[in-house]
Design a protein around this motif. Sequence first.
Motif, PDB file in Angstrom:
ATOM      1  N   VAL A 144       0.402   4.825  -7.984  1.00  0.00           N
ATOM      2  CA  VAL A 144       0.575   4.381  -6.592  1.00  0.00           C
ATOM      3  C   VAL A 144      -0.324   5.179  -5.656  1.00  0.00           C
ATOM      4  N   ALA A 145      -0.373   6.511  -5.858  1.00  0.00           N
ATOM      5  CA  ALA A 145      -1.211   7.364  -5.018  1.00  0.00           C
ATOM      6  C   ALA A 145      -2.689   7.012  -5.182  1.00  0.00           C
ATOM      7  N   GLU A 146      -3.084   6.719  -6.413  1.00  0.00           N
ATOM      8  CA  GLU A 146      -4.482   6.337  -6.665  1.00  0.00           C
ATOM      9  C   GLU A 146      -4.807   5.011  -5.983  1.00  0.00           C
ATOM     10  N   ASN A 147      -3.882   4.077  -6.030  1.00  0.00           N
ATOM     11  CA  ASN A 147      -4.087   2.786  -5.382  1.00  0.00           C
ATOM     12  C   ASN A 147      -4.179   2.941  -3.865  1.00  0.00           C
ATOM     13  N   ASN A 148      -3.309   3.771  -3.297  1.00  0.00           N
ATOM     14  CA  ASN A 148      -3.354   4.007  -1.846  1.00  0.00           C
ATOM     15  C   ASN A 148      -4.671   4.660  -1.427  1.00  0.00           C
ATOM     16  N   PHE A 149      -5.162   5.565  -2.252  1.00  0.00           N
ATOM     17  CA  PHE A 149      -6.447   6.208  -1.962  1.00  0.00           C
ATOM     18  C   PHE A 149      -7.577   5.185  -1.988  1.00  0.00           C
ATOM     19  N   ASN A 150      -7.561   4.318  -2.989  1.00  0.00           N
ATOM     20  CA  ASN A 150      -8.598   3.283  -3.081  1.00  0.00           C
ATOM     21  C   ASN A 150      -8.522   2.311  -1.903  1.00  0.00           C
ATOM     22  N   LEU A 151      -7.302   1.977  -1.476  1.00  0.00           N
ATOM     23  CA  LEU A 151      -7.145   1.100  -0.321  1.00  0.00           C
ATOM     24  C   LEU A 151      -7.659   1.759   0.958  1.00  0.00           C
ATOM     25  N   ALA A 152      -7.426   3.057   1.094  1.00  0.00           N
ATOM     26  CA  ALA A 152      -7.937   3.784   2.263  1.00  0.00           C
ATOM     27  C   ALA A 152      -9.461   3.793   2.273  1.00  0.00           C
ATOM     28  N   LEU A 153     -10.063   3.999   1.096  1.00  0.00           N
ATOM     29  CA  LEU A 153     -11.525   3.936   0.996  1.00  0.00           C
ATOM     30  C   LEU A 153     -12.033   2.531   1.326  1.00  0.00           C
ATOM     31  N   LEU A 154     -11.326   1.527   0.841  1.00  0.00           N
ATOM     32  CA  LEU A 154     -11.713   0.143   1.117  1.00  0.00           C
ATOM     33  C   LEU A 154     -11.662  -0.152   2.611  1.00  0.00           C
ATOM     34  N   THR A 155     -10.607   0.313   3.275  1.00  0.00           N
ATOM     35  CA  THR A 155     -10.473   0.093   4.720  1.00  0.00           C
ATOM     36  C   THR A 155     -11.628   0.735   5.479  1.00  0.00           C
ATOM     37  N   LEU A 156     -11.973   1.958   5.113  1.00  0.00           N
ATOM     38  CA  LEU A 156     -13.077   2.644   5.783  1.00  0.00           C
ATOM     39  C   LEU A 156     -14.406   1.951   5.507  1.00  0.00           C
ATOM     40  N   SER A 157     -14.636   1.543   4.266  1.00  0.00           N
ATOM     41  CA  SER A 157     -15.897   0.868   3.940  1.00  0.00           C
ATOM     42  C   SER A 157     -16.016  -0.460   4.689  1.00  0.00           C
ATOM     43  N   GLN A 158     -14.900  -1.180   4.826  1.00  0.00           N
ATOM     44  CA  GLN A 158     -14.930  -2.436   5.580  1.00  0.00           C
ATOM     45  C   GLN A 158     -15.153  -2.189   7.059  1.00  0.00           C
ATOM     46  N   LEU A 159     -14.610  -1.118   7.580  1.00  0.00           N
ATOM     47  CA  LEU A 159     -14.833  -0.771   8.980  1.00  0.00           C
ATOM     48  C   LEU A 159     -16.300  -0.462   9.235  1.00  0.00           C
ATOM     49  N   LEU A 160     -16.939   0.163   8.239  1.00  0.00           N
ATOM     50  CA  LEU A 160     -18.366   0.480   8.354  1.00  0.00           C
ATOM     51  C   LEU A 160     -19.250  -0.687   7.915  1.00  0.00           C
ATOM     52  N   GLN A 161     -18.621  -1.738   7.349  1.00  0.00           N
ATOM     53  CA  GLN A 161     -19.357  -2.893   6.838  1.00  0.00           C
ATOM     54  C   GLN A 161     -20.316  -2.458   5.725  1.00  0.00           C
ATOM     55  N   LEU A 162     -19.781  -1.625   4.823  1.00  0.00           N
ATOM     56  CA  LEU A 162     -20.530  -1.135   3.670  1.00  0.00           C
ATOM     57  C   LEU A 162     -19.875  -1.658   2.387  1.00  0.00           C
ATOM     58  N   PRO A 163     -20.654  -1.814   1.305  1.00  0.00           N
ATOM     59  CA  PRO A 163     -20.052  -2.235   0.030  1.00  0.00           C
ATOM     60  C   PRO A 163     -19.046  -1.184  -0.456  1.00  0.00           C
ATOM     61  N   TYR A 164     -17.923  -1.668  -0.954  1.00  0.00           N
ATOM     62  CA  TYR A 164     -16.892  -0.747  -1.436  1.00  0.00           C
ATOM     63  C   TYR A 164     -17.291  -0.089  -2.741  1.00  0.00           C
ATOM     64  N   GLU A 165     -18.034  -0.802  -3.573  1.00  0.00           N
ATOM     65  CA  GLU A 165     -18.424  -0.291  -4.878  1.00  0.00           C
ATOM     66  C   GLU A 165     -19.257   0.981  -4.728  1.00  0.00           C
ATOM     67  N   GLY A 166     -18.762   2.078  -5.277  1.00  0.00           N
ATOM     68  CA  GLY A 166     -19.481   3.351  -5.226  1.00  0.00           C
ATOM     69  C   GLY A 166     -19.322   4.110  -3.927  1.00  0.00           C
ATOM     70  N   PHE A 167     -18.541   3.580  -2.978  1.00  0.00           N
ATOM     71  CA  PHE A 167     -18.376   4.256  -1.679  1.00  0.00           C
ATOM     72  C   PHE A 167     -17.415   5.433  -1.818  1.00  0.00           C
ATOM     73  N   ASP A 168     -17.791   6.556  -1.230  1.00  0.00           N
ATOM     74  CA  ASP A 168     -16.937   7.746  -1.268  1.00  0.00           C
ATOM     75  C   ASP A 168     -17.271   8.609  -0.059  1.00  0.00           C
ATOM     76  N   VAL A 169     -16.371   9.509   0.274  1.00  0.00           N
ATOM     77  CA  VAL A 169     -16.564  10.362   1.447  1.00  0.00           C
ATOM     78  C   VAL A 169     -16.522  11.818   1.026  1.00  0.00           C
ATOM     79  N   GLU A 170     -17.090  12.627   1.877  1.00  0.00           N
ATOM     80  CA  GLU A 170     -17.070  14.070   1.647  1.00  0.00           C
ATOM     81  C   GLU A 170     -15.725  14.630   2.087  1.00  0.00           C
ATOM     82  N   VAL A 171     -15.130  15.428   1.255  1.00  0.00           N
ATOM     83  CA  VAL A 171     -13.818  15.999   1.568  1.00  0.00           C
ATOM     84  C   VAL A 171     -13.990  17.140   2.564  1.00  0.00           C
ATOM     85  N   ILE A 172     -13.230  17.065   3.642  1.00  0.00           N
ATOM     86  CA  ILE A 172     -13.223  18.111   4.656  1.00  0.00           C
ATOM     87  C   ILE A 172     -11.942  18.913   4.491  1.00  0.00           C
ATOM     88  N   GLU A 173     -12.080  20.205   4.489  1.00  0.00           N
ATOM     89  CA  GLU A 173     -10.893  21.045   4.418  1.00  0.00           C
ATOM     90  C   GLU A 173     -10.194  21.043   5.773  1.00  0.00           C
TER      91      GLU A 173
END
Length: 442
Positions: free
Chosen positions: A201-230
């Motif tokens: 469930v946590a993995e799915n929620n993480f993927n959905l959050a990435l998908l939401t951000l990629s769609q907001l940026l209008q970028l392909p979801y495949e291979g999209f990732d962000v830099e982790v900020i502490e």
Amino acid sequence: MGYLNYKVLLAFIFLSITVTAQDKKWTLQECVNYALEHNITVSRSENAIRTNAQDVLQAKGQFLPNVSANLRQNLTVGNRELFPGNFVDRTDNSSSISVGLNQSIFNGFRLTNLYKQSQLDLETSQLELNRIKDDISLNVVNAYLNVLFNKERLEMAKAQYAFSKTQLEQVKAFVDAGTQPQVNIYDAEATLSSDAQSFTVAENNFNLALLTLSQLLQLPYEGFDVEVIEIDSPSEGVLYNDVAPIIAHAFQNRNEIKVAEKRIESAKVGTAISKSGYYPSLSFNYGYGSNAFFTSVIDNESPFFEQLDNQKSHALTLSLNVPIFSRFQNKAAVSRSRIQEENAQLNFTQAKLDLESNIQRAYTDAQAAFKTYEAAKASLSAQKLAFGNAQERYNIGVMNAFELEQARVRLLNAQSSLINAKYDFVFKTKVLDFYMGKPLTH
């Protein structure tokens, strides 16, 4: 072979580019910048500014004279009655040339106010673009923080799953040693299955959050990732002690307030434009022209250019138009403009009320979020001690597996609550920073 090697080289280059793009981790600043550069709403607003700039140019051009030239050629063929009962077959050929100039001298300051209104509309469009960019930036920051939040939840679920696997192995060792009953293995396996589900469930929620951000940026979801900020642990030092300075700063600097103010100015100028219908208008016209005429019944006509020179003329006209009765058109136009003024003022008041309400809510939410975080931190500390004690009691056989699982669930809930409270507080302080005009990416 050469062609084959060429295709292999192209495929290798394409694969390298694809891998590089997939390996890229987007920073928060890069996400915000990309959204502002590629967002469709931003592009539309920029086009609106370009349109308003042309409106300003058009309004400015109204102060200049209108100049036009006219050339006309007329040919008439057929019978003509020269005298009563006397018809003749004739051909007439006439040419004319003219240049005209029209200049408005006074029109009740209408052109001046139209130019002023076009400038206000341009400034309003620029402020509206800034407001849209602010909102997009805040949305991107929120989506980015949501990715980090779900990333941390995923790491917690992963660690808990690993812990449960280790715990199962320990229980099996205890059972094999005869210190614990066989049923404890079943309980440990059930716990591991539950943690595996939580991890999924946590993995799915993480993927959905990435998908939401990629769609907001209008970028392909495949291979999209962000830099982790502490994300640092929240402290009371980042809280604002008083909401009044935030509201005062927002009233002076927020774009939605400036847009509402500009629209009031534009509405007032619109009333002045409507009032110009009550004033007389004065215009000046100048015309220069000449013509040449040829007919088949006359043989001694002057040459074409000589006729043009002999028949040239100048016309100067000064026209004064005084409105007396416009069938209530001017009266209705002024009344509508004044109503628009009132609406603009009401919209300004509503914008201030909405902004103050949003800031008050954000301030209250931030205060509550910090208290929630402090309570969650204290709860987690207590649950860690309780779970450590439960493990010791379980290991010596004083506590059964069900009671240990209950203590573990309380610990997991406390960890989850702390993560929720931390990111909730961080975002709500970002909202206050947003209203204070501070950079959201720091």
